[in-house]
Design an enzyme around this catalytic site. Structure first.
Site, short mmCIF file in Angstrom:
data_model
loop_
_atom_site.label_atom_id
_atom_site.label_comp_id
_atom_site.label_asym_id
_atom_site.label_seq_id
_atom_site.Cartn_x
_atom_site.Cartn_y
_atom_site.Cartn_z
N ASN A 7 2.59 2.66 -41.26
CA ASN A 7 3.12 3.09 -39.96
C ASN A 7 2.28 4.29 -39.52
O ASN A 7 2.47 5.40 -40.00
CB ASN A 7 4.59 3.46 -40.09
N ARG A 91 3.09 -1.47 -38.59
CA ARG A 91 4.02 -1.30 -37.47
C ARG A 91 3.16 -1.06 -36.22
O ARG A 91 2.31 -0.18 -36.21
CB ARG A 91 4.91 -0.10 -37.70
N HIS A 180 12.47 -0.14 -31.24
CA HIS A 180 13.29 -0.20 -32.47
C HIS A 180 13.65 -1.65 -32.82
O HIS A 180 14.63 -1.88 -33.53
CB HIS A 180 14.62 0.59 -32.32
N LEU A 209 20.94 5.30 -34.07
CA LEU A 209 21.04 6.69 -33.64
C LEU A 209 20.24 7.58 -34.58
O LEU A 209 20.71 7.94 -35.66
CB LEU A 209 22.51 7.13 -33.61
N ASN A 211 16.48 10.35 -34.41
CA ASN A 211 15.86 11.31 -33.52
C ASN A 211 15.53 10.60 -32.20
O ASN A 211 15.80 11.09 -31.12
CB ASN A 211 14.62 11.85 -34.22
N ARG A 241 14.54 13.80 -26.17
CA ARG A 241 14.34 12.98 -24.96
C ARG A 241 15.63 12.88 -24.16
O ARG A 241 16.71 12.74 -24.73
CB ARG A 241 13.88 11.57 -25.37
N ARG A 285 22.28 17.90 -37.65
CA ARG A 285 22.88 18.75 -38.69
C ARG A 285 23.10 20.17 -38.14
O ARG A 285 24.13 20.78 -38.39
CB ARG A 285 21.97 18.79 -39.93
N ASN A 335 24.41 8.92 -41.37
CA ASN A 335 24.81 10.13 -42.11
C ASN A 335 25.90 10.98 -41.48
O ASN A 335 26.34 11.95 -42.09
CB ASN A 335 23.58 11.01 -42.35
N GLU A 384 13.12 -0.53 -41.93
CA GLU A 384 12.06 -1.15 -41.13
C GLU A 384 10.88 -1.58 -41.99
O GLU A 384 10.26 -2.60 -41.74
CB GLU A 384 11.61 -0.16 -40.03
#
Ligand code: ADP
Length: 397
Positions: A7, A91, A180, A209, A211, A241, A285, A335, A384
């Site tokens: 990637n 990718r 995605h 969901l 970054n 974004r 976080r 998470n 992925e």
């Protein structure tokens, strides 16, 4: 067969060596700051600690060379030599309308990917550099391109057309592509497997969901709607974004801030989202922590994020005329139990009921809905790289 998954970004290269027989990761890592001072490679053999080494990497070819050296190192490597690598899966971010599935890379494929460069100027050129570097260092080893956009090529025109002059679509390819796709495809398939349902007969909404964030409606195995658009800027609130915004706001912001188009785009891509709203951080976080400490802007950003997810889930349930399963994935989705719980709180009208205890589970794959929930709700860790390895194997076999 051992498959190297690559990637490649403009200054980074993530890699995994996957044994397709066991689907286990033999080793993985990351090259950072390629072409910049202070470049380094991280290497992690399965079951061992990460090792980070600072070493000059003037270009991606050198990075791939170092990856191969790490994988074949007599003391810490996982293969004897290059001949053990049966194929490389890359990718590739944008395949435009040219690629509705993965392909073996040929000169024609590279040309077609280059033709999509305008649509993904930050990503596609970097992906091609990675492909060229692997071709140079592993001649004769089959290389496969797996596109972020391919899974969404099943969207019908009413979902992918923008209401702008039709000639913009015809002449320039202005339409919704979605991204995605590898994750949405992997996760929606896992949902069907976990629930013991036929993939081709269930309606799933995948909430990726991270970054970067996007939602996808998967109706009987096909993507029929997704929240990212021509570019990955559209849709949900993301780390930095903006996601959805009135196009008219762009002119207004440009005038107020005395910015040109490039300046506005930079703000919407890099200074907006959770970071822009919270004026604190793009990382959930930090947002969660700040909220606990009573930070109001962090709470407002969090609420906008949840509200946007809830709106899209509702829209996609409508688009599919129902939903059997809703699944959360990627960094935040996997998470952050509070995000899952707060989204589901607003989905009572669909018959969604959460099992609070199950929602706290740290397992990779968990059904978090209560037994009497009308819609199954799950969290499923995305993978992925494994999906790229599977696609690669299927093509080179
Ligand atoms: P991407 O692949 O788009 O860079 P990821 O899917 O890796 O993103 O998600 C990264 C994000 O996941 C982080 O920015 C952070 O906001 C979020 N995240 C990671 N761990 C946690 C956690 N324990 N709680 C809440 N959010 C988390």
């Amino acid at each position: 067969m051992k498959i190297l998954v690559i990637n490649c970004g403009s200054s980074s290269l993530k890699y995994q060596l996957i044994d397709s027989d066991t689907e286990g990761v033999l080793a993985k890592g990351l090259c950072e700051r390629i072409g910049i001072d202070g470049s380094c490679i991280t290497y992690q053999k399965a079951g061992c600690d990460k090792v980070k080494t600072e070493i000059p990497m003037p270009d991606h070819t050198k990075a791939v060379e170092l990856v191969i050296a790490a994988l074949t190192d007599p003391a810490t490597g996982v293969i004897k030599d290059l001949s053990e690598i049966g194929a490389v899966g890359h990718r590739v971010v944008h395949g435009g309308e040219k690629f509705a599935s993965s392909v073996i890379i040929t000169d024609e494929v590279i040309k077609a990917v280059e033709e999509c460069n305008d649509l993904a100027p930050l990503h596609n050129p970097a992906n091609i550099i990675g492909i060229n570097a692997c071709q140079q260092l592993m001649p004769g080893v089959p290389q496969v391109a797996v596109f972020d956009t391919a899974f969404h090529q099943t969207m019908p025109p009413e979902a992918f057309l923008y209401a702008v002059p039709y000639s913009y679509y015809r002449d320039y390819g202005v339409r919704k592509y979605g991204f995605h796709g590898t994750s949405h495809s992997y996760v929606s398939k896992r949902v069907a497997e976990i629930l013991g349902k036929d993939y081709n007969s269930i309606k799933t909404i995948v909430c990726h969901l991270g970054n970067g964030a996007s939602i996808c409606a998967v109706d009987c195995g096909k993507s029929v709607e997704t929240s990212m658009g021509l570019t990955p800027l559209m849709g949900l609130v993301m780390g930095t974004r903006s996601g959805e915004i009135d196009p008219g706001a762009m002119e207004y912001i440009a005038k107020k801030e005395n910015l040109d188009l490039e300046g506005v785009m930079n703000v919407l891509n890099k200074k907006s989202g959770m970071l822009g709203l919270s004026e604190l951080s793009s990382d959930f976080r930090d947002i969660d922590q700040a909220m606990e400490a009573g930070n109001e802007k962090a709470a407002a950003a969090y609420n906008v994020f949840i509200h946007r997810v809830v709106s899209y889930v509702g829209a996609y349930a409508a688009v599919m005329n129902g939903v059997d399963a809703i699944v959360f994935t990627a960094g935040v989705g996997e998470n952050d139990p509070s995000v899952r719980a707060n989204v589901c709180k607003s989905l009572g009208y669909l018959g969604v009921k959460i099992d609070e205890e199950a929602n706290k589970s740290r397992e990779d794959e968990v059904i978090i809905s209560a037994p009497d929930s009308k819609v199954a709700v799950l969290k499923v860790a995305t993978n992925e790289e494994l999906m790229i390895a599977r696609e690669t194997l299927a093509l080179v076999k």
